[in-house]
Enzyme design. Structure first.
Site, short mmCIF file in Angstrom:
data_model
loop_
_atom_site.label_atom_id
_atom_site.label_comp_id
_atom_site.label_asym_id
_atom_site.label_seq_id
_atom_site.Cartn_x
_atom_site.Cartn_y
_atom_site.Cartn_z
N LYS A 67 0.85 -1.20 0.00
CA LYS A 67 0.00 0.00 0.00
C LYS A 67 0.88 1.25 0.00
CE LYS A 67 -3.98 1.99 2.48
NZ LYS A 67 -4.92 1.83 3.62
N SER A 142 -9.78 1.63 2.53
CA SER A 142 -8.96 2.45 1.66
C SER A 142 -7.85 1.67 0.94
CB SER A 142 -8.29 3.55 2.48
OG SER A 142 -7.42 2.99 3.45
N SER A 166 -9.99 -0.63 6.66
CA SER A 166 -9.39 -0.53 5.34
C SER A 166 -8.71 -1.78 4.80
CB SER A 166 -8.40 0.62 5.30
OG SER A 166 -9.10 1.82 5.20
#
Ligand code: GLN
Length: 478
Positions: A67, A142, A166
């Protein structure tokens, strides 16, 4: 889709370079927009080096996607924000150091909601990521890029972060496994903070074993994160989480919090999760209803705390030290200009609301009150865990929604997090595993455990997976 052990196996006859090249090709052809940066050259060079030296680490030669809010030395790290575009960290996050020691190869940095603020990966400066099950739909957020990359066969496993869901949300929307560990088990050193009292780095893969192997490599104390703790393996025989992967739930006590199945929950989701609980009962577990009466206050408390922490954490993006710099003027003007040009709307909204909730006169009314609710929610979990070993609930109240469907209505987006945020407020571990489909879209259930009892949720998830085949279904053409 290959598992980590299958990839290790294939390396006996083939090479890391072949594996990495195959994933890179898939990324190149992809329309998912799962990656912000593809580390093509460094990945291939590292693969060649591993092939020639014959390195034998846990993940030697295996590519991983990271990420874009986790710092990677020499590879651009943007948090999907314009304000950090072009920022190349001079150091690695703790988890990256661990992964490199284990021989993993960073194949790229994945798309996300800007500064991890969102539930759909639509607030990214780099455009939305698409869901491999339906290109018109969001992958969740996210950490949407990390989940879509794994579900779309562009990486065998990946890292995300979970502040309020997330990791679990995109795992659920993309039909894969996502683990959010107990707060403190993984060092946050090098994770760019959004709301530091809530967030943990988590792992994604197509099966429970791979998620656990990844967790085993990145968990453990690190003196550079004062909230990180040593592994507390009271529930493990050996010092690996993988040793918890036993296909047996006989005698396991499951709590079912009815508050997580309220009227906003899609019928397909509710039925799949209840069927999954029945499956576990057939395998020898027992279930009972538990009461978690403060659940209804969790969302408001979460958003006040998360935005307050964000407003303070994001003060460091001032145009002086990282990323974007507008035309120089006096300090105040430059600071305002950089932030006006560099942050997206959602980030600005949260900084303003968070600053408001912390300001004199409102601090007690909002921030302190939210902290009190946080304590009550933690107590709900403690009471429930007096009677049961794990809790099972939907991860998300509905399957993936359409791109554009909710983005103009922040409240409706925030409401999607109703089942994931209590876990972060309490700091307990939770794993989302595929448990069914509704209208062709995957559904995830979350298995929540006591603090530091990852072993129980991993064993439950593993047993469910071994006796069902939802995790074997893949999106068409992937
Ligand atoms: N959707 C939640 C939020 O926007 C959670 C995000 C996250 O876990 N990073 O804050």
């Amino acid at each position: 889709m290959a598992t980590i052990n299958e990839l290790k196996e294939s390396m006996h006859s083939g090479s890391s370079e072949e594996i990495v090249a195959e994933y890179l090709e898939r990324i190149e052809k992809s329309k998912l927009n799962a990656f912000i940066t593809v580390a093509k050259e460094s990945a291939i060079n590292r693969a060649r080096e591993i092939d020639s030296k014959g390195e034998k680490g846990m993940f030697s030669g295996i590519p991983i996607a990271i990420k874009d809010n986790i710092s990677t030395k020499g590879i651009q790290t943007t948090c999907a924000s314009k304000i950090l575009s072009g920022y190349v960290p001079p150091y690695d996050a703790h988890v990256i150091e661990r992964l490199k020691e284990a021989g993993a190869i960073i194949i790229g940095k994945t798309n996300m909601d800007e500064f991890a603020m969102g539930t759909s990966t639509e607030t990214s400066f780099y455009g939305p990521t698409r869901n491999p099950w339906d290109m018109e739909r969001v992958p969740g957020g996210s950490s949407g890029g990390s989940a879509a990359a794994v579900a779309g066969g562009e990486a065998p496993f990946s890292l995300g972060s979970d502040t309020g869901g997330s990791v679990r949300c995109p795992a659920s929307f993309c039909g894969i496994v996502g683990l959010k560990p107990t707060y403190g088990v993984i060092s946050r050193y090098g994770l760019i903070s959004y709301a530091n009292s809530l967030e943990q780095i988590g792992s994604f893969a197509t099966c429970v074993r791979d998620v656990t192997m990844l967790f085993d490599v990145i968990a453990g104390h690190d003196s550079r994160d004062s909230t990180s703790v040593d592994r507390i393996d009271t529930h493990l025989d050996a010092r690996t989480y993988a040793s918890a992967l036993v296909n047996d739930v006989k005698g396991l006590k499951i709590g079912v919090p009815e508050e997580y199945f309220d009227e906003g929950t899609d019928k397909g989701v509710e039925n799949s999760v209840r069927d999954a609980i029945n499956t576990l009962e057939e395998l020898g577990a027992k279930s009972q209803i538990v009461m978690m009466p403060h659940t209804k206050y969790a969302l408001s408390a979460y958003y006040i705390i998360a935005m307050s922490e964000a407003s303070s954490n994001l003060a460091r993006f001032d145009g002086m030290r990282y990323g974007l710099r507008t035309e120089d003027s006096d300090w105040h003007t430059t600071f305002s200009q950089v932030r006006a040009a560099g942050f997206g709307d959602e980030v600005k909204r949260r900084i303003m609301l968070g600053t408001y909730a912390l300001s004199a006169g409102y601090h007690d009314r909002y921030y302190l009150k939210a902290l009190k609710i946080r304590t009550l929610i933690k107590q709900d979990f403690e009471l429930a865990f007096k009677d049961v070993d794990v809790l099972i609930a939907p991860t998300m109240p509905y399957p993936a929604f359409k791109i554009g469907e909710k983005i103009d209505d922040p409240i409706s987006l925030y409401l999607s997090d109703v089942d994931t945020v209590p876990v972060n407020l309490a700091g307990v571990p939770s794993i989302s595993v595929p448990c069914g489909f509704s209208g062709g879209l995957p559904i995830g259930m979350q298995i929540i455990g006591k603090h530091f009892d990852e072993a129980a949720i991993l064993r439950t998830a593993f047993t469910f997976e071994e006796n069902t085949d939802f995790h074997n279904k893949t999106p068409e053409g992937m």
